[in-house]
Design an enzyme around this catalytic site. Sequence first.
Site, mmCIF file in Angstrom:
data_model
loop_
_atom_site.group_PDB
_atom_site.id
_atom_site.type_symbol
_atom_site.label_atom_id
_atom_site.label_comp_id
_atom_site.label_asym_id
_atom_site.label_seq_id
_atom_site.Cartn_x
_atom_site.Cartn_y
_atom_site.Cartn_z
ATOM 1 N N GLU A 36 0.867 -1.201 -0.107
ATOM 2 C CA GLU A 36 0.039 -0.093 0.052
ATOM 3 C C GLU A 36 0.692 1.247 -0.227
ATOM 4 O OE1 GLU A 36 -3.912 -0.757 2.516
ATOM 5 O OE2 GLU A 36 -2.062 -1.501 3.596
ATOM 6 N N TYR A 37 1.953 1.220 0.597
ATOM 7 C CA TYR A 37 2.966 2.419 0.755
ATOM 8 C C TYR A 37 3.511 2.560 -0.660
ATOM 9 C CZ TYR A 37 7.162 5.099 2.031
ATOM 10 O OH TYR A 37 7.974 5.841 2.093
ATOM 11 N N LEU A 83 16.518 1.640 -4.213
ATOM 12 C CA LEU A 83 16.536 1.092 -5.671
ATOM 13 C C LEU A 83 14.980 1.560 -6.007
ATOM 14 C CD1 LEU A 83 17.166 -2.992 -5.037
ATOM 15 C CD2 LEU A 83 18.454 -1.187 -6.530
ATOM 16 N N GLU A 113 18.876 -11.625 -7.843
ATOM 17 C CA GLU A 113 18.701 -12.131 -6.780
ATOM 18 C C GLU A 113 17.760 -11.806 -5.985
ATOM 19 O OE1 GLU A 113 21.583 -9.360 -4.727
ATOM 20 O OE2 GLU A 113 23.449 -10.215 -5.597
ATOM 21 N N LYS A 115 15.221 -10.048 -3.292
ATOM 22 C CA LYS A 115 15.182 -8.975 -2.400
ATOM 23 C C LYS A 115 14.768 -9.100 -0.969
ATOM 24 C CE LYS A 115 13.151 -4.123 -2.487
ATOM 25 N NZ LYS A 115 13.212 -4.115 -1.004
ATOM 26 N N ARG A 136 21.305 2.385 7.140
ATOM 27 C CA ARG A 136 21.485 3.469 6.213
ATOM 28 C C ARG A 136 21.140 4.965 6.624
ATOM 29 N NH1 ARG A 136 18.687 2.373 1.155
ATOM 30 N NH2 ARG A 136 17.474 0.840 2.297
ATOM 31 N N GLU A 172 21.514 -7.044 4.253
ATOM 32 C CA GLU A 172 20.394 -6.677 5.221
ATOM 33 C C GLU A 172 20.271 -7.534 6.379
ATOM 34 O OE1 GLU A 172 18.564 -4.059 2.702
ATOM 35 O OE2 GLU A 172 17.058 -5.123 3.982
ATOM 36 N N LYS A 300 20.317 -6.638 -11.148
ATOM 37 C CA LYS A 300 21.492 -5.509 -11.361
ATOM 38 C C LYS A 300 22.553 -5.726 -12.488
ATOM 39 C CE LYS A 300 21.606 -6.263 -6.363
ATOM 40 N NZ LYS A 300 22.589 -6.675 -5.277
HETATM 41 S S1 IVH Z 1 21.267 -3.815 -3.996
HETATM 42 C C1 IVH Z 1 22.274 0.850 -4.760
HETATM 43 N N1 IVH Z 1 20.313 -6.150 -3.431
HETATM 44 O O1 IVH Z 1 16.209 -3.140 -0.763
HETATM 45 C C2 IVH Z 1 21.070 -0.271 -4.145
HETATM 46 N N2 IVH Z 1 19.419 -4.313 -2.335
HETATM 47 O O2 IVH Z 1 14.330 -1.198 -1.697
HETATM 48 C C3 IVH Z 1 21.911 -1.148 -4.206
HETATM 49 N N3 IVH Z 1 17.682 -4.896 -0.546
HETATM 50 O O3 IVH Z 1 18.283 -0.469 -0.647
HETATM 51 C C4 IVH Z 1 20.963 -2.312 -3.458
HETATM 52 N N4 IVH Z 1 17.854 -7.040 -0.824
HETATM 53 O O4 IVH Z 1 18.465 -2.177 1.408
HETATM 54 C C5 IVH Z 1 20.196 -4.886 -3.294
HETATM 55 N N5 IVH Z 1 19.683 -8.397 -3.137
HETATM 56 C C6 IVH Z 1 19.644 -7.188 -2.799
HETATM 57 C C7 IVH Z 1 18.557 -6.602 -1.991
HETATM 58 C C8 IVH Z 1 18.528 -5.159 -1.583
HETATM 59 C C9 IVH Z 1 17.178 -6.113 -0.207
HETATM 60 C C10 IVH Z 1 17.241 -3.677 -0.031
HETATM 61 C C11 IVH Z 1 18.514 -2.422 -0.046
HETATM 62 C C12 IVH Z 1 17.776 -1.518 -0.863
HETATM 63 C C13 IVH Z 1 16.221 -1.642 -0.674
HETATM 64 C C14 IVH Z 1 15.531 -1.073 -1.959
#
Ligand code: IVH
Length: 717
Positions: A36-37, A83, A113, A115, A136, A172, A300
Amino acid sequence: MKNPTPSERITRLRTEIARHDKLYYNKATPEITDYEYDLLRNELADLIARHPELAQAGTTETPGDDRTEGFAKVRHLSPMLSLDNTYNEDEFRNFVTRVEKLTANSQPHFVVEPKIDGVAVSLTYENGKFVRAVTRGNGTEGDDITRNVETIVSLPKTLTGEVPEKIEIRGEIYMTNAEFLRINAEREKAELPLYANPRNLAAGTVKLLDPRETAARKLEIVLYGIGFNGPVMRNNPPRGEPASMFGALSQFHSALLRWKLPTVEFFREVDGSDAAWQAICDLDKLRRTFAYPTDGAVVKLDSFAAQSHAGSTSKFPHWAIAFKFAPEQAETRLRAITLQIGRTGAITPVAELEPVELAGTTVSRATLHNADEISRKDIREGDLVVVEKAGEIIPQVVRVVLDKRPAESTAFDFAARLTELGLDAERVPGEAVWRLKKPSREQQIRALAHFGSKQCLDIENLGPAIAESLINADFVKTPSDLYSLTKEQLVTLEKFGDKSADNLLVAIEASKNGELWRLIHAIGIPNVGMQTAKDLARHFKTLDALAGATYSDFRRKLVGKKGQELKGEESVVSGVGGVVAESILTWFSDPAHREFVERLRAAGLNFSDTTETSDAAVNEAIAGKTFVITGTLPTLSRDEARDKIEAAGGRVSGSVSKKTDFVLAGEEAGSKLTKAQELGVTIIDEAEFRKMLNDAKTSSKSVGKAEVTHLAQPELF
Ligand code: IVH
C-alpha cells in the site's frame, strides 16, 4: 465530494507518506503494508511526472530516514542508495531498454537475486576484521549499531584469505519467521502489543540500546553488495570508487562465499530482458524456501564498469531495479467484529471472516488491532474486505472493497458495541486500547489462571478449566481468595474428588514461598511479562520497594559526557521503558490493587527476593565489581558467565566505560575489547575468570545481590 486537484492530491499524499515514513522508520509500527505504501509513492511519482511544476525538493519524495537518538552517527564512505521498484512486467522491460541504451549493449549481463525484506546495513571490515555496522540513516549518514550486530552469531567477525584493507559490505539484517513467532507468542502471553511482521521486529531490535536484549532476540544477516572498497586514505576522504579487487558483482559474490559471509541463496547471471524475466519468475517459485523473507527480485548490472556507465540519480542507481512480488491477497466477507478481553482487561477487536484460502492456509480471523484502526479503514460488519498476510505470516484486513459495500451498512461504533455488550470500559489516556473498568467474569478467570500458571506462581492443576469452576462457583473472585479455599468447598465441585482437592490445596500452600519475580508476574500489571518481572525483582528486592517506587526509580534523564542534560531518558532498571514504568505506577496507584496486595500479604505470600546471594557465596574478588563480557568464551556461554558473576555479587554491563572493572573477553572480541584497551580496563580471559571464581575466598560479609546495571534504553515500540 468533488475530486481533488492534482495539487491537493499531491499535498495529501506527501502528508500521508511522511506520516507512514515516521511510523515505519522511527517507530517500526507501520499502519499499512509495504504494498500500500508503494502504491502511495508511485501515485505521487506519477502525479509529479505529469505536473513537474508541483515537484518539491522536500523530504517526502526521498526514502525515509531511520536515524534515532542514542546512537553515534557515522558517515558512509559511499552513499547508501535505494532502489527504484516496480510491480509490473512492462515497467521492468522498460528498465532493461533504458539500460541497453545507457550502456550501448543490446544484451546487458545482469545478476538476479532475491530482495530481502530486512533492514539495510553497511558493515566495515578493516584488514579482515569487523569494525563497524551502520544503518542506512538518510543514505549519507547512519546510526552506529556495531554492538547489536556483534550479537549476530552467524556473522564471521574475521575474514581470511585475500582481504581488502578496508571494505564496506552492504546487506540486510533480518529475523526468521520462527523467531518472530516465538517473540510474538511471548508478547501475547504478557499482553504486550504484537509486532506487525519480522521486518519491523528486526528494525526495532537493531535499534535497542542494550545489546543484551538484542542478543536475546536472534537476528540474522545476509550480504550482497559493496559500498566502498579500497585502501584507507588517511588525509584524502575516500570517494567510494568502485571496487578495485573485483570487476563485477559475480566476482564479489564468490568472495562473500570464500569469506564465509552469509549471502543470497539464489544468484543467477543472465543476458538480456527475456532471461532476466525468466529468472524473476523462477525466483518467485523458490523464494518461500529461503531462510529470509523476500518481497521481490533485484536485477543489477553485473559489471562495475557498466554500472558506472549507467550512472545514478541521487536516490537510485540506473543500473538496478527491484521487481516486487505483490503480496497474496484474498477477498472475503467480514461476518462480524467481536471483542476479545485479555487478562488485564484490554479489549481487542477481531475480524470474524468467511474462511478463505490465503498463501497456503485458511484464514477465518484477523486482528483489527484497536478502535482507531477500524475507524481509519472504516471497516464495517458485512463488508467485503481484502485480507493479506503481513510479512506473509499474520493475516490482516488491508481495506474494504467500497464499491461492494452493502447499502444498509453503518459505521462500526466501538463505544456503542461496548455498551451493547454491557462492558464498562474506558480508553486509557495516551494508549489506543480500551480497557474494562471492572473485571468481567472472563477476565477474572484469565487472571486466576495466569496467577497459577507455570510462569507465575506455578500452582499445579490450577489451569483455565479449574479457574473457571472456582470463579463460577463464586469461591474465588480475585487470586488472593485462593488462600482461604477449603476442602469442603472444593469437593462440592464436579471436577474434584478427595485426592485432587488435597493436591490443589497443597499446591496453593506451596505457592506462598515462590520467588518474588513469580509474584510480580502473577499480580498482572499490564506490560509486565516474565522477564521484566525478573528484572524488577532483582532490582527492587521486595514487593514493597516496587510498590513504593516513583517514576525516577525506573527512568532518569539522559546526561551527556560533560554532565549536561540531554533530550530523552534512560532506564534505571534494565528492560523497563517509559511505558512499563507508567504502567507499574498506574497499577499500584489503584486502591483496589493495593488492597489485593495487602490480602496477598495477609495470606502469607513471600514478598521478598529469596534468590539473594547467600553470604557464603559472596566472592570478594567479584562482589560489587562491574564486568563486560565480549566475544565467544571457550566453554561458557555469555548467559552462564553472567549468571556466575551475578551469583558472586558482581554486575554485568553491556558497554565498556571507565567504571568497568573487568572485561571478560573471548574469541573475536570486537570494539569493546579495543575500548577496554584504550581506557586501560583490566582484560581477563575465561581461565583467569575461573581462577577468580575459585581462588578468592568467599567472605562472610553480607553483600546484597548484584543490581542490574543501568543501561540506556528508550522505549522504541
Ligand atoms: S542492491 C544501490 N540487492 O532493498 C542499491 N538491495 O528497496 C543497491 N535490498 O536499499 C541495493 N535485498 O536495502 C540490493 N539483493 C539485494 C537486496 C537489496 C534487499 C534492499 C536494500 C535496498 C532496498 C531498496
